[in-house]
Scaffold this motif. Structure first.
Motif, PDB file in Angstrom:
ATOM      1  N   GLN A  58      30.856  37.040  40.658  1.00 13.82           N
ATOM      2  CA  GLN A  58      32.095  37.636  41.141  1.00 13.82           C
ATOM      3  C   GLN A  58      32.914  38.227  39.992  1.00 13.82           C
ATOM      4  O   GLN A  58      33.732  39.103  40.203  1.00 13.82           O
ATOM      5  N   GLN A  59      32.652  37.742  38.776  1.00 15.20           N
ATOM      6  CA  GLN A  59      33.457  38.166  37.650  1.00 15.20           C
ATOM      7  C   GLN A  59      33.359  39.664  37.400  1.00 15.20           C
ATOM      8  O   GLN A  59      34.355  40.316  37.133  1.00 15.20           O
ATOM      9  N   GLN A  64      33.718  32.943  32.620  1.00 15.46           N
ATOM     10  CA  GLN A  64      33.698  33.072  34.070  1.00 15.46           C
ATOM     11  C   GLN A  64      33.274  31.777  34.737  1.00 15.46           C
ATOM     12  O   GLN A  64      32.618  30.932  34.140  1.00 15.46           O
ATOM     13  N   ARG A 105      37.365  45.901  39.517  1.00 16.03           N
ATOM     14  CA  ARG A 105      38.544  46.186  40.349  1.00 16.03           C
ATOM     15  C   ARG A 105      39.826  46.146  39.516  1.00 16.03           C
ATOM     16  O   ARG A 105      40.717  46.987  39.664  1.00 16.03           O
ATOM     17  N   ALA A 106      39.924  45.158  38.626  1.00 16.17           N
ATOM     18  CA  ALA A 106      41.125  45.018  37.807  1.00 16.17           C
ATOM     19  C   ALA A 106      41.367  46.214  36.898  1.00 16.17           C
ATOM     20  O   ALA A 106      42.500  46.593  36.627  1.00 16.17           O
ATOM     21  N   GLU A 150      32.687  42.043  39.538  1.00 18.28           N
ATOM     22  CA  GLU A 150      33.428  42.743  40.588  1.00 18.28           C
ATOM     23  C   GLU A 150      34.931  42.684  40.316  1.00 18.28           C
ATOM     24  O   GLU A 150      35.646  43.685  40.454  1.00 18.28           O
ATOM     25  N   GLU A 151      35.412  41.495  39.924  1.00 19.92           N
ATOM     26  CA  GLU A 151      36.834  41.328  39.640  1.00 19.92           C
ATOM     27  C   GLU A 151      37.259  42.177  38.443  1.00 19.92           C
ATOM     28  O   GLU A 151      38.315  42.806  38.451  1.00 19.92           O
ATOM     29  N   LEU A 152      36.406  42.192  37.411  1.00 20.88           N
ATOM     30  CA  LEU A 152      36.706  43.009  36.233  1.00 20.88           C
ATOM     31  C   LEU A 152      36.787  44.485  36.583  1.00 20.88           C
ATOM     32  O   LEU A 152      37.700  45.193  36.155  1.00 20.88           O
ATOM     33  N   ARG A 188      41.495  49.930  39.662  1.00 20.31           N
ATOM     34  CA  ARG A 188      42.409  50.126  40.806  1.00 20.31           C
ATOM     35  C   ARG A 188      43.603  50.975  40.395  1.00 20.31           C
ATOM     36  O   ARG A 188      44.100  50.839  39.286  1.00 20.31           O
ATOM     37  N   THR A 216      31.878  26.692  43.359  1.00 19.02           N
ATOM     38  CA  THR A 216      32.343  27.311  42.123  1.00 19.02           C
ATOM     39  C   THR A 216      32.496  26.234  41.058  1.00 19.02           C
ATOM     40  O   THR A 216      33.143  25.207  41.289  1.00 19.02           O
TER      41      THR A 216
END
Length: 218
Positions: free
Chosen positions: A207-208, A140, A214-215, A210-212, A218, A177
């Motif tokens: 953020q990783q 990440q 959601r991915a 959260e992204e994981l 969803r 970042t």
């Protein structure tokens, strides 16, 4: 321990834990040990209804641990705690995790980063992700939000090593970042010192996770 910690509010702390010990047919000596283990000694003489939310969570943890289980399942154990209670309960859970397997269920991803060693994501009853937190961190970007004491130009920010993206969020606050496994907080502090800046605030953002989430949901 369920999210809505089911306690008998009119019972005294010690009385309630003795009741739990009787249910599990364990020695009454375990009550005193458990009160000390979860940090309830200052409140052990009170009725449960007199305790703060943080201490009530400790009573729930003590009740869940009284029979010395191999696996401890906690559902949203930090919900509704104030910042001081949050830090204390986190530390207690991490300490318990040194001896036992702790399944920590939460939708607050900051709590996952603060407490857990491994991340499991479940969608509609199916396991869709399972990795250690260290594995996730290796892949990440580091995200750091830093506030300096006065406004600087982007050309200075671009001097930072491993910088991937940068954004001037507001006045003297930057969102940075980095693409590296090195902890860049010390580098940002050194950068500020070399350029005659003072750091008024510095936060790391994950953020990783959260992204994981959601991915995979969803």
């Amino acid at each position: 321990m369920p999210e809505h910690n089911p306690l008998y509010a009119e019972m005294y702390v010690k009385e309630y834990l003795q009741f739990q010990a009787n249910l599990y047919k364990v020695s009454k000596d375990s009550v005193a040990k458990m009160i000390a283990k979860v940090g309830l000694l200052p409140e052990a003489h009170k009725k449960i209804r007199q305790l703060s939310k943080g201490y009530q969570q400790r009573v729930g943890l003590a009740a869940a641990l009284i029979h010395n289980p191999e696996v401890l399942i906690l559902d949203e154990p930090t919900t509704g705690l104030d910042p001081n209670q949050l830090v204390e309960i986190r530390a207690l859970i991490k300490e318990i995790g040194k001896e036992k397997t702790v399944l920590f269920s939460t939708h607050i991803l900051q709590e996952v980063a603060a407490v857990c060693d491994r991340v499991i994501i479940i969608k509609e009853g199916k396991l869709v992700f399972d990795k250690s937190l260290n594995e996730i961190r290796l892949h990440q970007n580091q995200v750091i939000e830093v506030t300096f004491d006065y406004k600087i130009e982007a050309q200075f920010i671009k001097q930072l090593p491993y910088l991937d993206t940068y954004k001037n969020n507001y006045d003297t606050t930057w969102l940075l970042t980095f693409k590296t496994t090195e902890d860049m907080r010390a580098v940002v502090f050194d950068f500020a010192k070399e350029n005659g800046l003072k750091i008024l605030g510095l936060n790391t953002k994950n953020q990783q996770l959260e992204e994981l989430f959601r991915a995979h949901t969803r």
